[in-house]
Design a protein around this motif. Structure first.
Motif, PDB file in Angstrom:
ATOM      1  N   VAL A 292       0.830  -1.209   0.000  1.00 55.90           N
ATOM      2  CA  VAL A 292       0.000   0.000   0.000  1.00 55.90           C
ATOM      3  C   VAL A 292       0.863   1.257   0.000  1.00 55.90           C
ATOM      4  N   TYR A 293       1.942   1.250   0.787  1.00 57.56           N
ATOM      5  CA  TYR A 293       2.787   2.453   0.840  1.00 57.56           C
ATOM      6  C   TYR A 293       3.421   2.743  -0.512  1.00 57.56           C
ATOM      7  N   PHE A 294       3.918   1.717  -1.181  1.00 61.03           N
ATOM      8  CA  PHE A 294       4.537   1.944  -2.484  1.00 61.03           C
ATOM      9  C   PHE A 294       3.515   2.404  -3.518  1.00 61.03           C
ATOM     10  N   ALA A 295       2.249   2.035  -3.346  1.00 58.33           N
ATOM     11  CA  ALA A 295       1.207   2.530  -4.247  1.00 58.33           C
ATOM     12  C   ALA A 295       1.092   4.053  -4.166  1.00 58.33           C
ATOM     13  N   GLY A 296       1.192   4.598  -2.951  1.00 59.64           N
ATOM     14  CA  GLY A 296       1.126   6.046  -2.809  1.00 59.64           C
ATOM     15  C   GLY A 296       2.466   6.719  -3.023  1.00 59.64           C
ATOM     16  N   PHE A 297       3.531   6.117  -2.493  1.00 55.17           N
ATOM     17  CA  PHE A 297       4.872   6.694  -2.512  1.00 55.17           C
ATOM     18  C   PHE A 297       5.385   6.889  -3.940  1.00 55.17           C
ATOM     19  N   THR A 298       5.302   5.850  -4.778  1.00 55.71           N
ATOM     20  CA  THR A 298       5.829   5.943  -6.138  1.00 55.71           C
ATOM     21  C   THR A 298       5.019   6.907  -6.988  1.00 55.71           C
ATOM     22  N   ALA A 299       3.708   6.944  -6.773  1.00 58.04           N
ATOM     23  CA  ALA A 299       2.850   7.816  -7.569  1.00 58.04           C
ATOM     24  C   ALA A 299       3.166   9.294  -7.345  1.00 58.04           C
ATOM     25  N   ILE A 300       3.689   9.639  -6.165  1.00 60.00           N
ATOM     26  CA  ILE A 300       4.008  11.034  -5.862  1.00 60.00           C
ATOM     27  C   ILE A 300       4.960  11.611  -6.900  1.00 60.00           C
ATOM     28  N   PHE A 301       6.002  10.867  -7.226  1.00 59.80           N
ATOM     29  CA  PHE A 301       7.020  11.367  -8.142  1.00 59.80           C
ATOM     30  C   PHE A 301       6.514  11.376  -9.586  1.00 59.80           C
ATOM     31  N   ALA A 322      14.047  19.615  -7.672  1.00 65.89           N
ATOM     32  CA  ALA A 322      12.886  19.887  -6.817  1.00 65.89           C
ATOM     33  C   ALA A 322      12.554  18.698  -5.926  1.00 65.89           C
ATOM     34  N   ILE A 323      12.884  17.487  -6.371  1.00 70.45           N
ATOM     35  CA  ILE A 323      12.583  16.280  -5.594  1.00 70.45           C
ATOM     36  C   ILE A 323      13.712  15.950  -4.620  1.00 70.45           C
ATOM     37  N   THR A 324      14.862  16.584  -4.782  1.00 74.37           N
ATOM     38  CA  THR A 324      16.036  16.272  -3.969  1.00 74.37           C
ATOM     39  C   THR A 324      15.790  16.373  -2.461  1.00 74.37           C
ATOM     40  N   PRO A 325      15.050  17.371  -1.947  1.00 75.90           N
ATOM     41  CA  PRO A 325      14.809  17.396  -0.498  1.00 75.90           C
ATOM     42  C   PRO A 325      14.186  16.111   0.038  1.00 75.90           C
ATOM     43  N   PHE A 326      13.277  15.523  -0.723  1.00 72.48           N
ATOM     44  CA  PHE A 326      12.676  14.256  -0.310  1.00 72.48           C
ATOM     45  C   PHE A 326      13.755  13.182  -0.195  1.00 72.48           C
ATOM     46  N   ALA A 327      14.640  13.117  -1.210  1.00 74.13           N
ATOM     47  CA  ALA A 327      15.693  12.104  -1.209  1.00 74.13           C
ATOM     48  C   ALA A 327      16.645  12.304  -0.031  1.00 74.13           C
ATOM     49  N   LEU A 354       2.801   8.635   9.509  1.00 71.07           N
ATOM     50  CA  LEU A 354       2.100   9.854   9.917  1.00 71.07           C
ATOM     51  C   LEU A 354       2.859  11.096   9.443  1.00 71.07           C
ATOM     52  N   VAL A 355       4.184  11.081   9.563  1.00 74.76           N
ATOM     53  CA  VAL A 355       4.993  12.223   9.115  1.00 74.76           C
ATOM     54  C   VAL A 355       4.893  12.389   7.598  1.00 74.76           C
ATOM     55  N   VAL A 356       4.888  11.279   6.855  1.00 78.78           N
ATOM     56  CA  VAL A 356       4.720  11.368   5.394  1.00 78.78           C
ATOM     57  C   VAL A 356       3.391  12.027   5.053  1.00 78.78           C
ATOM     58  N   VAL A 357       2.324  11.579   5.701  1.00 80.03           N
ATOM     59  CA  VAL A 357       0.999  12.155   5.452  1.00 80.03           C
ATOM     60  C   VAL A 357       0.996  13.655   5.749  1.00 80.03           C
ATOM     61  N   LEU A 358       1.575  14.045   6.870  1.00 82.70           N
ATOM     62  CA  LEU A 358       1.613  15.469   7.234  1.00 82.70           C
ATOM     63  C   LEU A 358       2.442  16.272   6.232  1.00 82.70           C
ATOM     64  N   GLY A 359       3.571  15.727   5.797  1.00 79.97           N
ATOM     65  CA  GLY A 359       4.407  16.421   4.828  1.00 79.97           C
ATOM     66  C   GLY A 359       3.702  16.629   3.499  1.00 79.97           C
ATOM     67  N   PRO A 382       8.132  20.892   2.803  1.00 83.35           N
ATOM     68  CA  PRO A 382       7.194  19.767   2.908  1.00 83.35           C
ATOM     69  C   PRO A 382       7.765  18.456   2.370  1.00 83.35           C
ATOM     70  N   PHE A 383       8.509  18.530   1.248  1.00 83.49           N
ATOM     71  CA  PHE A 383       9.116  17.319   0.701  1.00 83.49           C
ATOM     72  C   PHE A 383      10.200  16.776   1.638  1.00 83.49           C
ATOM     73  N   LEU A 384      10.957  17.675   2.264  1.00 86.02           N
ATOM     74  CA  LEU A 384      11.955  17.224   3.231  1.00 86.02           C
ATOM     75  C   LEU A 384      11.287  16.493   4.387  1.00 86.02           C
ATOM     76  N   LEU A 385      10.181  17.046   4.884  1.00 88.82           N
ATOM     77  CA  LEU A 385       9.440  16.407   5.972  1.00 88.82           C
ATOM     78  C   LEU A 385       8.908  15.044   5.543  1.00 88.82           C
ATOM     79  N   ALA A 386       8.304  14.976   4.358  1.00 88.21           N
ATOM     80  CA  ALA A 386       7.779  13.702   3.856  1.00 88.21           C
ATOM     81  C   ALA A 386       8.906  12.695   3.660  1.00 88.21           C
TER      82      ALA A 386
END
Length: 484
Positions: A292-301, A322-327, A354-359, A382-386
Motif C-alpha cells: 500500500v505504501y509503495f502505491a502512494g509513494f511511487t505515484a508522488i514522483f 525539486a525532488i532532492t529534499p525528499f531524497a 504519519l509524518v509522510v501524510v503530514l508532509g 514539505p518534501f523534506l518532511l515527507a
C-alpha cells in the motif's frame, strides 16, 4: 517452520566482520543501480522520442516493460538464491543488467530498446532479492537493522533521485545523445559489482543442499498471475478500452491457483514460496504495508514530474532538483531508522507514515493558490518532511517484515515482499495517474488543480498503510499483554 530470529547463520560463524560489510556495500550499489532505472528513464522520454522516432506505445513499453519483467522474476530468483547460493544469482543478474544497459544505450530502433529494457528488468529482478537474502544470511540483531536501514536508504534515494541524475546526464550529454548515457552509466558500475560480488559474497550457506528443484509449475502460475495483474496497470494509457481490466481477475485466479499448488507441493518438496510465512503477523502486515505504501509513494514522483515539467515547463534537471529534499530526508532518516527499529518496532513505522501524510498535506497547502513560480522552493520543506517520514517507513518495515523469516526462505520471502511493492507501485501510478488526467480535463488544463487532487488521493492511500501499521501495533500490544 522455525522462526528463531536470534540464531546465528552458519555462514557468519568466525567470518570477518569487515568482509560482510564490504559484501553488503557491493549489494547496495547493485540494488541502487537497478532501482534507479525504474525512475531515471522517465526524464529521458522526450529525447528518446526524437532520437529513434518512438511512438507513444513504444515509449510506454520502454518505461513499463522494465517494471513488468522486474516484478515477474523476483520470487523465482529469490528461491534460486536460497537453493543454489546468492553469489551465482547476484553475479549473473548484475552481468546481464550491465550487458543489457549497454545494448539499451546503443539502441537504433524502438524495438531494440524495448527488448533491451525487458531483459534489463528481468536482470534487476534477479539481483534485488539476493541483497535482502544476503542481509538475512550475514547479519543478525542490531547489525541486521543497520543493514536493512542502509538498504531502505538505497531504495528511497534511488526512487527519488532518479529524475535528478537523469536530468544531469541529459544536460551533460546533450538532447541528442544524453539519454544514452542514462544507460551507459551502469556499465562501469556493473563491471565493478560483478568482480567484487564474486570475491566477497558467500557462495552458499554451509551444509545447505544445492539440488532443490525450483518448482516449475509454481513459477509458471506465479508468472501468469503477476503478468496478468501488472500488464493492464503498466499499459493503462496505451491499451485502450475496458477489455484490459479483465486480466486482473484472471490474474487473481492464477495467483489463487499458485497458492493451492504451493500448499500441496510443500508436502513433497521445498516450494517456490513457503505460504506458512503468512502465518507470521510481522510478515503479513509488513507485506501489506509495503504494497500500500509503495502505491502512494511511487505515484508522488510520477504526478509531480508531470506537473512541474509538462504543466509548468521546468527542465528535467530542475524537476530532479525539486525532488532532492525528499531524497535527502529519506537518506538521513533511513540510516537512523535502521539503527533504532529493533528498539521501537512497528510504532516507528506508524510514526513515519504519519509524518509522510503530514508532509504531503503541507505540500497541498503551500500549492493551494495554483502558483506558477518558485514551486521547487515552496515544496522544499514539505518534501523534506515527507522524506524524513519515508525513511522511517521503508527500511524499518523491511527489517520487521523479514525479521522472523528463516534464513533458508530469506530470498523467496524478500522476493514476494518486493513483488507486492512492484504491484503496489503499478496500481498506484495507474489510479493516481488516472485521477490526475481526469482532473486535468475537468479543470480545462489546470495542472495545479490536477496535481492537488491526485496528491490527495496518494495521501489517502498512504493513510491506509498507516491504518495497517496501527493494527499491527495494537495486535502486538495485546499479544505481549496476554498471559503466557
Amino acid at each position: 517452520m522455525s522462526t528463531d530470529r536470534s540464531s546465528t547463520p552458519v555462514d557468519t560463524a568466525g567470518s570477518d566482520d569487515r568482509r560482510r560489510w564490504k559484501a553488503l556495500s557491493v549489494g547496495l550499489v547493485a540494488a541502487f543501480m537497478t532501482l534507479l532505472d525504474v525512475s531515471i528513464v522517465n526524464v529521458a522520454v522526450p529525447s528518446i522520442d526524437r532520437a529513434i522516432h518512438a511512438t507513444p506505445s513504444d515509449l510506454q513499453w520502454v518505461l513499463s516493460g522494465y517494471a513488468l519483467t522486474f516484478g515477474l522474476v523476483l520470487v523465482p530468483a529469490g528461491r534460486f538464491g536460497d537453493a543454489r547460493g546468492r553469489r551465482t544469482a547476484f553475479v549473473v543478474g548484475v552481468a546481464l543488467f550491465t550487458v543489457t544497459s549497454a545494448l539499451a544505450g546503443l539502441a537504433r530502433s524502438p524495438e531494440w530498446l524495448i527488448a533491451a529494457r525487458l531483459v534489463q528488468g528481468a536482470a534487476a529482478g534477479i539481483v534485488n532479492p539476493q541483497v535482502s537474502g544476503m542481509i538475512q544470511q550475514l547479519f543478525r540483531g542490531a547489525d541486521r537493522g543497520r543493514a536493512f536501514g542502509l538498504l531502505g536508504a538505497t531504495i528511497g534515494i534511488s526512487t527519488a533521485i532518479g529524475p535528478l541524475l537523469g536530468g544531469l546526464l541529459i544536460e551533460l550529454g546533450g538532447e541528442e545523445h544524453g539519454w544514452r548515457w542514462v544507460f551507459f552509466v551502469n556499465i562501469p558500475v556493473g563491471i565493478l559489482a560483478v568482480v567484487l560480488g564474486w570475491r566477497l559474497i558467500p557462495a552458499r550457506p554451509a551444509g545447505q543442499p544445492d539440488r532443490h528443484r525450483l518448482d516449475p509449475v509454481g513459477v509458471l502460475l506465479l508468472g501468469l498471475g503477476v503478468t496478468s495483474v501488472l500488464l493492464p496497470l503498466v499499459q493503462r494509457e496505451q491499451w485502450r478500452g475496458p477489455g484490459k481490466w479483465v486480466l486482473i481477475p484472471v490474474g487473481l485466479l492464477f495467483l489463487a491457483g499458485f497458492a493451492f499448488w504451493e500448499r500441496w507441493y510443500a508436502q513433497h518438496r521445498p516450494p517456490l514460496f513457503d505460504l506458512r510465512l503468512f502465518r507470521l503477523r510481522s510478515y503479513t502486515l509488513g507485506s501489506l504495508i509495503g504494497l500500500v505504501y509503495f502505491a502512494g509513494f511511487t505515484a508522488i514522483f510520477f504526478i509531480f514530474t508531470l506537473y512541474i515539467q509538462v504543466g509548468l515547463g521546468y527542465s528535467a534537471l530542475a524537476a530532479g532538483l525539486a525532488i532532492t529534499p525528499f531524497a535527502l530526508g529519506s537518506a538521513a532518516a533511513s540510516a537512523l531508522g535502521g539503527r533504532v527499529v529493533t528498539r521501537y518496532g512497528r510504532p516507528l513505522v506508524a510514526a513515519g507514515l504519519l509524518v509522510v501524510v503530514l508532509g504531503l498535506l503541507a505540500t497541498v497547502w503551500v500549492l493551494r493558490d495554483s502558483p506558477h513560480r518558485s514551486v521547487p522552493l515552496l515544496t522544499a520543506v514539505p518534501f523534506l518532511l515527507a522524506g524524513l517520514g519515508s525513511g522511517l517507513v521503508i527500511a524499518p518495515n523491511q527489517t520487521l517484515t523479514l525479521s522472523e523469516v528463516p534464513v533458508p526462505q530469506a530470498g523467496s520471502g524478500a522476493g514476494m515482499l518486493q513483488t507486492g511493492q512492484r504491484i503496489g507501485s503499478a496500481a498506484g501510478i495507474a489510479g493516481v495517474g488516472a485521477l490526475f488526467f481526469s482532473s486535468l480535463a475537468d479543470s480545462r488544463g489546470d495542472f495545479s488543480v490536477a496535481y492537488r487532487h491526485s496528491l490527495l488521493l496518494a495521501v489517502g492511500i498512504i493513510a491506509l498503510a498507516l491504518v495497517a501499521a496501527l493494527v499491527d501495533v495494537v495486535a502486538g500490544r495485546r499479544h505481549s499483554g496476554a498471559p503466557s
